[in-house]
Structures are given as structure tokens and as C-alpha cells.
Scaffold this active site. Structure first.
Site, PDB file in Angstrom:
ATOM      1  N   LYS A  23       0.835  -1.202   0.000  1.00 18.07           N
ATOM      2  CA  LYS A  23       0.000   0.000   0.000  1.00 18.07           C
ATOM      3  C   LYS A  23       0.867   1.248   0.000  1.00 18.07           C
ATOM      4  O   LYS A  23       0.624   2.193  -0.771  1.00 18.07           O
ATOM      5  CB  LYS A  23      -0.915  -0.028   1.221  1.00 18.07           C
ATOM      6  CG  LYS A  23      -1.976   1.049   1.214  1.00 18.07           C
ATOM      7  CD  LYS A  23      -2.906   0.893   2.408  1.00 18.07           C
ATOM      8  CE  LYS A  23      -3.835  -0.282   2.223  1.00 18.07           C
ATOM      9  NZ  LYS A  23      -3.874  -1.221   3.289  1.00 18.07           N
ATOM     10  N   ARG A 117      -2.932   3.139   8.336  1.00 20.88           N
ATOM     11  CA  ARG A 117      -3.300   2.054   7.421  1.00 20.88           C
ATOM     12  C   ARG A 117      -2.190   1.009   7.356  1.00 20.88           C
ATOM     13  O   ARG A 117      -1.017   1.326   7.201  1.00 20.88           O
ATOM     14  CB  ARG A 117      -3.569   2.616   6.028  1.00 20.88           C
ATOM     15  CG  ARG A 117      -4.315   3.926   6.062  1.00 20.88           C
ATOM     16  CD  ARG A 117      -4.633   4.451   4.684  1.00 20.88           C
ATOM     17  NE  ARG A 117      -5.730   3.721   4.091  1.00 20.88           N
ATOM     18  CZ  ARG A 117      -6.124   3.884   2.840  1.00 20.88           C
ATOM     19  NH1 ARG A 117      -5.486   4.717   2.048  1.00 20.88           N
ATOM     20  NH2 ARG A 117      -7.127   3.189   2.362  1.00 20.88           N
ATOM     21  N   GLY A 132      -8.496  -6.089   1.922  1.00 13.95           N
ATOM     22  CA  GLY A 132      -9.285  -6.247   3.130  1.00 13.95           C
ATOM     23  C   GLY A 132      -8.727  -7.200   4.157  1.00 13.95           C
ATOM     24  O   GLY A 132      -9.407  -7.545   5.125  1.00 13.95           O
ATOM     25  N   THR A 136      -7.342  -0.876   8.723  1.00 12.42           N
ATOM     26  CA  THR A 136      -7.186   0.561   8.532  1.00 12.42           C
ATOM     27  C   THR A 136      -8.026   1.263   9.595  1.00 12.42           C
ATOM     28  O   THR A 136      -9.140   0.833   9.903  1.00 12.42           O
ATOM     29  CB  THR A 136      -7.660   0.980   7.130  1.00 12.42           C
ATOM     30  OG1 THR A 136      -6.718   0.529   6.164  1.00 12.42           O
ATOM     31  CG2 THR A 136      -7.783   2.490   7.014  1.00 12.42           C
ATOM     32  N   GLN A 183      -1.469   8.927   7.086  1.00 11.66           N
ATOM     33  CA  GLN A 183      -1.791   9.992   6.141  1.00 11.66           C
ATOM     34  C   GLN A 183      -2.716  11.016   6.765  1.00 11.66           C
ATOM     35  O   GLN A 183      -3.546  10.680   7.633  1.00 11.66           O
ATOM     36  CB  GLN A 183      -2.511   9.412   4.914  1.00 11.66           C
ATOM     37  CG  GLN A 183      -1.629   8.804   3.861  1.00 11.66           C
ATOM     38  CD  GLN A 183      -2.470   8.289   2.710  1.00 11.66           C
ATOM     39  OE1 GLN A 183      -3.162   7.282   2.844  1.00 11.66           O
ATOM     40  NE2 GLN A 183      -2.410   8.987   1.573  1.00 11.66           N
ATOM     41  N   GLU A 297      -9.356   3.564  -4.535  1.00 13.15           N
ATOM     42  CA  GLU A 297     -10.212   4.215  -3.549  1.00 13.15           C
ATOM     43  C   GLU A 297     -10.019   5.723  -3.677  1.00 13.15           C
ATOM     44  O   GLU A 297      -8.885   6.212  -3.670  1.00 13.15           O
ATOM     45  CB  GLU A 297      -9.873   3.740  -2.139  1.00 13.15           C
ATOM     46  CG  GLU A 297     -10.170   2.267  -1.920  1.00 13.15           C
ATOM     47  CD  GLU A 297      -9.887   1.808  -0.498  1.00 13.15           C
ATOM     48  OE1 GLU A 297      -9.852   2.675   0.400  1.00 13.15           O
ATOM     49  OE2 GLU A 297      -9.698   0.600  -0.290  1.00 13.15           O
ATOM     50  N   GLN A 309      -5.866   5.130  -2.260  1.00 16.17           N
ATOM     51  CA  GLN A 309      -5.302   3.782  -2.445  1.00 16.17           C
ATOM     52  C   GLN A 309      -5.513   3.343  -3.883  1.00 16.17           C
ATOM     53  O   GLN A 309      -6.493   3.710  -4.531  1.00 16.17           O
ATOM     54  CB  GLN A 309      -5.956   2.762  -1.515  1.00 16.17           C
ATOM     55  CG  GLN A 309      -5.333   1.378  -1.578  1.00 16.17           C
ATOM     56  CD  GLN A 309      -5.743   0.511  -0.394  1.00 16.17           C
ATOM     57  OE1 GLN A 309      -5.819   0.975   0.726  1.00 16.17           O
ATOM     58  NE2 GLN A 309      -6.010  -0.753  -0.652  1.00 16.17           N
ATOM     59  N   ARG A 311      -4.702  -0.465  -6.061  1.00 18.28           N
ATOM     60  CA  ARG A 311      -4.119  -1.812  -6.065  1.00 18.28           C
ATOM     61  C   ARG A 311      -4.497  -2.515  -7.363  1.00 18.28           C
ATOM     62  O   ARG A 311      -5.505  -2.165  -7.980  1.00 18.28           O
ATOM     63  CB  ARG A 311      -4.612  -2.620  -4.857  1.00 18.28           C
ATOM     64  CG  ARG A 311      -6.108  -2.872  -4.858  1.00 18.28           C
ATOM     65  CD  ARG A 311      -6.498  -3.908  -3.803  1.00 18.28           C
ATOM     66  NE  ARG A 311      -6.370  -3.395  -2.476  1.00 18.28           N
ATOM     67  CZ  ARG A 311      -7.351  -2.808  -1.791  1.00 18.28           C
ATOM     68  NH1 ARG A 311      -8.535  -2.611  -2.360  1.00 18.28           N
ATOM     69  NH2 ARG A 311      -7.164  -2.396  -0.554  1.00 18.28           N
ATOM     70  N   HIS A 829     -13.900 -36.751 -23.561  1.00 19.97           N
ATOM     71  CA  HIS A 829     -13.539 -38.092 -23.095  1.00 19.97           C
ATOM     72  C   HIS A 829     -14.471 -38.609 -21.999  1.00 19.97           C
ATOM     73  O   HIS A 829     -14.883 -39.770 -22.026  1.00 19.97           O
ATOM     74  CB  HIS A 829     -12.092 -38.077 -22.599  1.00 19.97           C
ATOM     75  CG  HIS A 829     -11.134 -37.632 -23.651  1.00 19.97           C
ATOM     76  ND1 HIS A 829     -10.671 -38.469 -24.641  1.00 19.97           N
ATOM     77  CD2 HIS A 829     -10.563 -36.425 -23.889  1.00 19.97           C
ATOM     78  CE1 HIS A 829      -9.850 -37.799 -25.433  1.00 19.97           C
ATOM     79  NE2 HIS A 829      -9.774 -36.561 -24.995  1.00 19.97           N
TER      80      HIS A 829
END
Length: 871
Positions: A23, A117, A132, A136, A183, A297, A309, A311, A829
Site C-alpha cells: 500500500k 493504514r 481487506g 485501517t 496519512q 479508492e 489507495q 491496487r 472423453h
């Protein structure tokens, strides 16, 4: 060197995952993108976490205990992970570390509200997002509270969900470390999530925006339904505005609370259309920077967007590479694995070997193979043939292709080729109903394989690879032999004719299923019956049976030698050896040359042998074959008799008789080409592993199996140069492991969209699971959900439920009463062998192994193609 415990976000980028976690690294990278605003802050590095962990030596023992737990042992994981978290949270933050964090906090303002976080080193990675999994904390105010929540983030590396996720993904707990991002808190008007690719369909050209009022926590926690916007090419193509009654807001003193939304605002969208388009434009910029679709996010603050964020979206199935990405041409791909009954990922050597020996070009994605059918779909003439062929095999593929074709702008229409048709002597040329043709084809294959085995023995080094390239041409020549293709098509077409025509004339569904019982020359059904004969040899020797029951503790190399030391063991060993001489080149997922063959891992067969010992009487193989033959003969007499009673009955009976003879002559041969392929594969593999052993002895590779993570050409280069890029193999091992979490689509577009087909039937009972009927009859019994043949524990009357069944599963078929699979078609098969053994079977049942629980009682309607769950 002195550890540095705090880094400003502006100092880091995405290359520093080991220092600031996934992150933190992504936030640092985001802050460097022009036009992207990221709230200011700092990272508490992984050095700080390691120091904290060293403060409690008792954690070592607990981590050892944790690593030994089964991922499914939820109670033990819950208890032990809670102990580890309590221990970490109880460790006092050392003074110098606390001072470093407090100094960094002062740059933001000591009483500034912050988000604290977690940022693990195995988080937000291309192959595992860990979304998740760690914690956070929002709106944390003051140095004391910040330090406390930093400790909580460290401890959250060992939440139950994070521990289980790592264990299921094969990640060692000791290799993962935790950084913490602190942050400046933002107080948004609206917040939410932007997916730069549609997370449901995988379409890379459709972005999805979820939005709600207040903090994004309300959406993430499921407190409210979001507004949802779909954006394609800068335009909103769909939107759904939710009634938003609740939101999460920050408290002035710290923390958050739920608040009610003014009724007059509940129906208002959280974002304007213009804001949605602007947000997606920012998302595309972020996606371009990181080079893959992103889960972002965002917060809307004072009319501008801030990104908190980003990812990778790890659940998307990759798009095959075609080499014309610059031209942006549309492509439609069909899964090879669904036709070959092997949807598991393959290793790079397996993929490249199949590509080199296949009759058509294939592309790779997500460890799977795909065929590009775009040009065939674009031509009206070839389109009809393609849809008919795939529709008979797998109706879901046909429906998915038709869904794509309904989008007029995706597949361009091309003019048909000029007249001419297939060349003379091709698969559509006439062929006599003569068993000698099958005998000749089998002999041709055996002669060719014998020559391969003889000639390859003297080849080593680069000369081996030159030889193999020529061997692949012979491989394809035998596979594409026109006579062989005509024999295969004759059996299939006769089956289709009987089913279609007898339903029209006699109103009887799937009559060919009974008429093909115990057809001659079916090497796959013979393989299952032959293991019954092995069980007959073993059954009288109690000491051998007891040994086999504990064989999981014996290495494969010692298995047969140890067996021979027992009373009756020599006979048992000889019987197994004889079986392996004929079928030892087979295994589950056998189209991947890297999979361990039965000859390499003979203990794989032990559970099936023990089931046969327990569930059958001596002589069962011969009895079953003869019973099937007589049942087919009786069915033939019944069909012909009923036809003769119809108007124009003699002609109809004569036509049916010709087709019955034809299907019984050729349908068994349908299985032989695959047997020939895997026979050749085993010869190739043995030669390549001997070459790998020489590379290990020369110090070029640490392990023989490392060659599985190289393509054929790369391995050729390594053998020639005695040099290998050591940075290549481990990332491919990691990627291969991640591919297991992906479900390959039947149809995939160049936009990345996984197109799902449907059966579109209304003739089944409510709640029934719909599939494709491939072997007639109805049976009720206990469902046994089996995902690994080595773990099969079946009793007479059980119904096998699994993802797919390639030929290696056929030994299980002799002991079951019915079959349900998630993948398959009329002529794959599993379907052919189910009909051979007279097992009611339904294939292509989506998510069967998830919707049917092991031990449930089910009813399989093999004639009508559905499954009922009874209890």
C-alpha cells in the site's frame, strides 16, 4: 547500517515494497503521477515491524505452530492468531522509534486527524491483492493514539482472514512484514471505489464507479448500497442511483460514526455525470502508470478528487497476446481446456509443448490456452460450421459466441472465400465401415511411437532439441492423418445421426448412448477395466492390501520394491508394472507435459485400486464388458424391430443398421489419438528430464523441475549456452501459483470480457442444476465431490461430482453410478467413457462442485440434462 524507521510518502515509489509494503509503495507511486492528488503522510517501515517482532521471542514458537495448521482448521487459526495479535499489541514501542514517528507526525500537525493504514509486503501485488486482509483506522488524532493504532496495524498482519489467505496461497508467514502508512485525514463530500476494468465481466474498456456520501467506509463495510456508474470510451453507458439512507462521517474528537442522510438528498447521485467521467479519466492515467487495471479508492473533497489507495485487480483473467495490440483489432478466443477437459493452469513448458504440437495456432493467458476464432466468426460460411461444431460439443460456448456476434460492431463481417470446399481425401471424404481401418490406424501410431523411442535414445544437448522439432512434425502428421480424421468423424457423425433420427422416428432421446456400450478398440475404457484386473490379483493377499492402505507414507521410488517384499507382493507388483507399461504415461491434466505421470508416481493409483478391491468381485472387468455388449446388442434388436413396424420401416431399419455398425466400428477409436499424444509426451518428457539432470549436475539449474518454468525454446537456449536467467524462474512459479485462483472463461474477448453462455432452457424443474445430457439414464445416489483423483474414496452407488474428467479419471468410472462435471461436451472423453460404461451423466453444470455438497443425495437425469439436489 542504522535502520531508518520513517519515510515520507514523497520519498517512496512502487519499487520499494520490501521497505514500505504494497500500500505504501503504491501511494508513493501515485503521488508521482502528474495530476493525481494523494493526501500527505509518511510510512513506518518494515524495519520497525521486525524490531517489534524481535522484542517477543515467544512469537517464533507460535509462528511455527501457525505454519503447521491446515487452512481449514478455522478454530485453531482463530485462537493462535488472536494470541499473536495480543502479544504484538502488548509490546511497548521503543522510545527512539516512538520519537521518529512523533517527529514525522509533527510535519502533518501533532493534532492533525490521520488515517493509519496497514501496508504488508505481500499486499497489493500483481498476483495477490490481499484486499481487506489487514486493518485501517480512520480519523485518529494525537501522538498517543497514532502509536497505539500503529501497533494495531502491526498486529493485523495476523488477523484470522490474513493468516488463512496466506496459507491458502502458499505464502510463508515469516516472509511477510508489515509497514504502516499514516496519512492526513480527508473529509470528503463523497467517496468510493473505481475499477478501471469491469470487475464482473473483466471488460478492460468498461470502468465501474461505486459512489456514496461521506467516507468510503460505508461502502466497504456494506452499510449502504452505492450508486453504480459504467463508463466506456469516456461516456456513461449505464448507471443505477441507490437510495442512500446512511453515511459514515468523522467525529471532531476522533473516530467515526454513522449518520442519517437528509431525506431530500437520499435519491441524489453522489457524483455528477461530469465528475464520474473526470474520475475515470484519472483512473486511466493511474492504470497506465502501473501497467494493469486498478482498484482505486477515491475521495471527493472541495470539488476535487484525492486518491487514497490503488491496487491491482488480481481477479481478472489475463488477455491473450496476439502481437497486433497496436492495431487494436478485436479478437474472440475459445478455451482449449474446456475441449480437452483440463481447465487447470499449465506450466510454461507444458504450454509451449502443446502449442508446438497442436494442429492450430494457440495463444496463452493465465496459464491456459486459447484459439482465436475471430476470422472464422467473421466469414458467414465458416461461422455456421464453427457454431455447429462447438454447439454439439458445448452449448455454452456456442451461446457465448452468439452473444458476441449479436454485438454488430465487435466482429466485422468478411466476404466468404471462393468456391472449392475441402480438398479431396480430407476429413469429410467417404470411409468404409471396416474394422480393419481402425486396426491399421492403431498399428501406424504404434510404429511411429516405437521409432520415436528408438531414435531419441542417442540424442543429447542441442541435438536433442533439433531432433524434437522434427519429432513434433511427425507428431502432427500422425495426428492430422486424413484417414484418422475420417474415422473419428465417422463415429461422431454416426452418433449424431442415430440420436437425431431415432428421436424423430421413435421419439427416443439419446438412443446411441446404449448402442455404443462396450464398443471395441476404446483404449480409455479398457484402461478402467484393466485396473479391475489388477485389483483381482491383489484382493486375495491381505498383507498387500494392508500395505496399500498405508502407502501414503512410502515414496514413489520405493513403492514397487517394498511391495515385492510381501507375501503375494511379487504378483501384485507385476500386475501393477504391467498396467504401467501400457498406461503409465497417463495422469490427471495429461495435456500438460510437466504433470507427474502414473509411471513417475504410481501411488496415485492406490486409492482407486483399493476401491476396486473393496467394491468388486473377481472377474468384474470381463463381466462388465460382456454385459455392456449384450445390452447394446439387445438395444439394437429392439430399435430395428420397432423401426420395421413403421411406414417405410425396412428402409429405416436398414439405414439405422448401417449407422449402428458404423458407430460401433469407429466410436472407440475416438479415444486413441489422445493416447498416442500422451504416449509421445512421455517420451519427450523423459528425454528433457535427462537433459535437466545434466544441467543440475553442471550447476546451471538448482532443480530438474525448474525446466518446467521455461518454454521449449528457452530451455533449448539454456542447453546451448549453459546459462539461465535466475530472475525468470521464481516469478513464473509465483505467477503459476496465482493462476490457480483464476477461473478460465469458455469465451474471452480482446477487451478482456469473459463471455458467459447460457442453456436458455425452461424444461427443467425449479431449482435443478442445468447441464448437457451426454449419457442416458436416471440415477439417484450419494454425491461424492472429488477434486483430486488421489483423494477419491468411492463406494458402489456413489455419483462422482468434479470439475472435469480427462481420460485419467476413467478408472474411477467403473465403480460409480453416475457422473456430474462442470466442464464437458457430447464427445469429450468423460462423456464417451460414461456412455461406454452405461453411466447416466450430465456435464457442463456450472459451479457443480460448489452448489453440490459432498454427501448430499442427488438425482442425475442423464437423458434430459439436469441434476436435482434431494437432501
Amino acid at each position: 547500517m542504522t535502520e531508518r524507521y520513517v519515510w515520507d510518502l514523497q520519498e517512496v515509489d512502487e519499487t520499494q515494497v520490501t521497505v514500505v509494503g504494497g500500500k505504501g509503495a503504491h501511494l508513493g507511486g501515485l503521488s508521482r503521477i502528474e495530476g493525481i492528488r494523494v493526501p500527505g503522510g509518511f510510512c513506518v517501515t518494515t524495519d520497525a515491524f521486525r524490531r517489534i517482532m524481535a522484542e517477543a521471542p515467544s512469537l517464533d514458537d507460535r509462528l511455527d505452530q501457525l505454519s503447521r495448521l491446515n487452512p481449514d482448521d478455522r478454530e485453531a487459526i482463530r485462537t493462535l492468531s488472536a494470541e499473536i495479535r495480543r502479544t504484538i499489541e502488548g509490546i511497548a514501542v521503543p522510545d527512539d522509534l516512538a520519537a521518529a514517528i512523533t517527529r514525522a507526525l509533527a510535519q502533518l500537525g501533532e493534532q492533525a486527524a490521520c488515517a493509519v493504514r496497514s501496508s504488508a509486503t505481500a499486499e497489493d501485488l500483481p498476483t495477490a491483492s490481499f484486499a481487506g486482509q489487514q486493518d485501517t483506522y480512520l480519523n485518529v488524532v494525537g501522538p498517543t493514539a497514532i502509536l497505539q493504532h500503529v501497533s494495531r496495524c502491526w498486529a493485523s498482519l495476523f488477523t484470522e482472514r490474513a493468516v488463512t489467505y496466506r496459507q491458502r496461497n502458499g505464502i510463508d508467514h515469516r516472509t511477510v512484514h508489515m509497514a504502516v502508512v499514516v496519512q492526513r485525514m480527508v473529509f470528503p463530500h463523497a467517496a468510493g471505489i473505481l475499477f478501471t476494468a469491469d470487475p464482473v465481466t473483466g471488460n478492460r474498456k468498461v470502468a465501474t464507479v461505486d459512489a456514496g456520501f461521506g467516507l468510503g467506509e460505508a461502502l466497504v463495510s456494506g452499510l449502504v448500497n452505492p450508486d453504480v456508474f459504467k463508463v466506456r470510451h469516456g461516456e456513461i453507458v449505464a448507471k443505477a442511483i441507490a437510495a442512500k439512507q446512511r453515511a459514515v462521517h468523522a467525529l471532531p474528537t476522533g473516530g467515526t460514526q454513522e449518520v442519517a442522510i437528509d431525506p431530500q438528498r437520499q435519491e441524489q447521485p453522489a457524483l455528477t455525470d461530469a465528475q464520474v467521467v473526470r474520475l475515470v479519466r484519472l483512473g486511466r492515467r493511474i492504470e497506465a502508470h502501473f501497467g494493469r487495471p486498478q482498484d482505486i479508492e477515491w475521495c471527493l473533497v472541495d470539488g476535487g478528487f484525492q486518491i487514497v489507495q490503488s491496487r491491482p485487480i488480481t481477479t481478472l483473467f489475463p488477455i491473450p497476446e496476439t502481437g497486433d495490440q497496436e492495431n487494436q483489432e478485436n479478437h474472440v478466443y475459445v478455451s482449449v481446456g474446456h475441449g480437452q477437459m483440463m481447465t487447470d493452469p499449465m506450466k510454461p513448458l507444458g504450454l509451449s509443448m502443446w502449442q508446438l504440437t497442436a494442429m492450430v495456432p494457440m495463444h496463452t493467458a493465465g496459464g491456459r490456452l486459447f484459439v482465436d476464432v475471430t476470422r472464422r466468426l467473421a466469414s458467414p460460411a465458416s461461422r455456421a460450421g464453427l457454431l455447429d461444431a462447438v454447439g454439439r460439443g458445448d452449448p455454452l460456448i456456442r451461446d457465448a459466441l452468439e452473444t458476441v456476434l449479436d454485438r454488430d460492431d465487435f466482429v466485422p463481417s468478411l466476404p466468404d472465400a471462393g468456391p472449392g470446399g475441402p480438398p479431396a481425401g480430407g476429413a469429410s471424404a467417404p470411409i468404409e465401415t471396416d474394422p480393419a481401418i481402425v486396426t491399421e490406424l492403431i498399428e501406424r501410431s504404434q510404429v511411429s511411437i516405437a521409432a520415436l523411442e528408438r531414435d531419441i535414445r542417442t540424442k543429447t544437448g542441442p541435438a536433442l532439441f533439433d531432433f524434437l522439432l522434427k519429432a513434433f512434425e511427425e507428431h502432427k502428421r500422425v495426428l492430422g492423418d486424413p484417414l484418422s480424421m475420417r474415422a473419428i468423424m465417422a463415429g461422431m457423425e454416426a452418433t449424431w445421426w442415430l440420436n437425431d433420427t431415432l428421436q424423430e422416428w421413435l421419439d427416443e432421446k439419446n438412443a446411441a448412448d446404449t448402442l455404443t456400450l462396450s464398443a471395441p478398440d476404446n483404449v480409455t475404457s479398457e484402461m478402467g477395466l484393466a485396473l479391475l484386473d489388477v485389483a483381482d490379483v491383489i484382493r486375495p493377499h491381505s498383507e498387500v492390501v494392508a500395505f496399500l492402505q498405508g502407502v501414503e507414507y512410502i515414496e514413489d521410488k520405493a513403492f514397487l520394491d517394498e511391495l515385492a517384499k510381501l507375501t503375494g507382493g511379487t504378483e501384485a507388483r507385476d500386475a501393477i508394472e504391467a498396467y504401467l507399461d501400457r498406461y503409465g504415461m497417463r495422469c490427471v491434466g495429461e495435456i500438460d507435459i510437466t504433470r507427474p505421470r502414473w509411471r513417475e508416481r504410481p501411488t496415485t493409483l492406490v486409492p482407486v485400486i483399493l476401491d476396486n478391491v473393496r467394491n468388486f468381485e473377481p472377474g468384474a472387468a470381463q463381466r462388465r464388458f460382456e454385459q455392456g455388449r449384450q445390452k447394446a446388442q439387445k438395444k439394437e434388436q429392439d430399435v430395428l424391430s420397432r423401426l420395421r413396424a413403421l411406414p417405410d420401416g425396412d428402409r429405416k431399419a436398414d439405414e439405422a443398421k448401417r449407422m449402428i455398425d458404423r458407430v460401433r466400428t469407429f466410436i472407440g477409436y475416438r479415444e486413441y489419438p489422445k493416447y498416442g499424444i500422451v504416449s509421445r509426451y512421455f517420451v519427450y518428457k523423459q528425454a528433457l528430464l535427462e537433459e535437466a539432470e545434466r544441467l543440475v549436475q553442471a550447476g546451471v539449474l538448482p532443480e530438474k523441475e525448474d525446466i518446467f518454468y521455461l518454454t521449449f525454446q528457452e530451455l533449448h537456449d539454456v542447453v546451448r549456452s549453459h546459462q539461465v536467467d535466475g530472475r525468470l524462474i521464481q516469478p513464473r512459479k509465483d505467477a503459476f501459483r496465482s493462476y490457480h485462483a483464476l477461473t478460465p472463461p469458455r469465451v474471452l474477448t480482446s477487451d478482456g470480457e469473459a463471455v458467459t453462455g447460457a442453456y436458455r432452457r425452461d424444461d427443467v424443474p425449479a431449482g435443478a442444476l442445468i447441464g448437457l445430457p451426454v449419457s442416458a439414464g436416471t440415477v439417484e445416489g450419494r454425491a461424492r465431490v472429488v477434486l483430486d483423483i488421489a483423494e477419491a474414496d468411492l463406494e458402489a452407488g456413489d455419483i462422482l461430482v468434479t470439475t472435469f474428467t480427462d481420460p485419467s479419471w476413467s478408472p474411477l468410472f467403473v465403480g460409480i453410478a453416475g457422473l456430474v462435471t462442470e466442464v464437458g461436451g457430447q464427445m469429450t472423453h468423460g462423456a464417451v467413457i460414461a456412455r461406454e460404461y452405461g453411466l447416466p451423466a450430465v456435464v457442463g453444470v456450472e459451479q457443480a462442485t460448489r452448489l453440490i455438497r459432498d454427501g448430499q443425495r442427488i438425482r442425475v437425469h442423464g437423458t434430459d440434462g439436469y441434476v436435482e439436489i434431494l437432501s
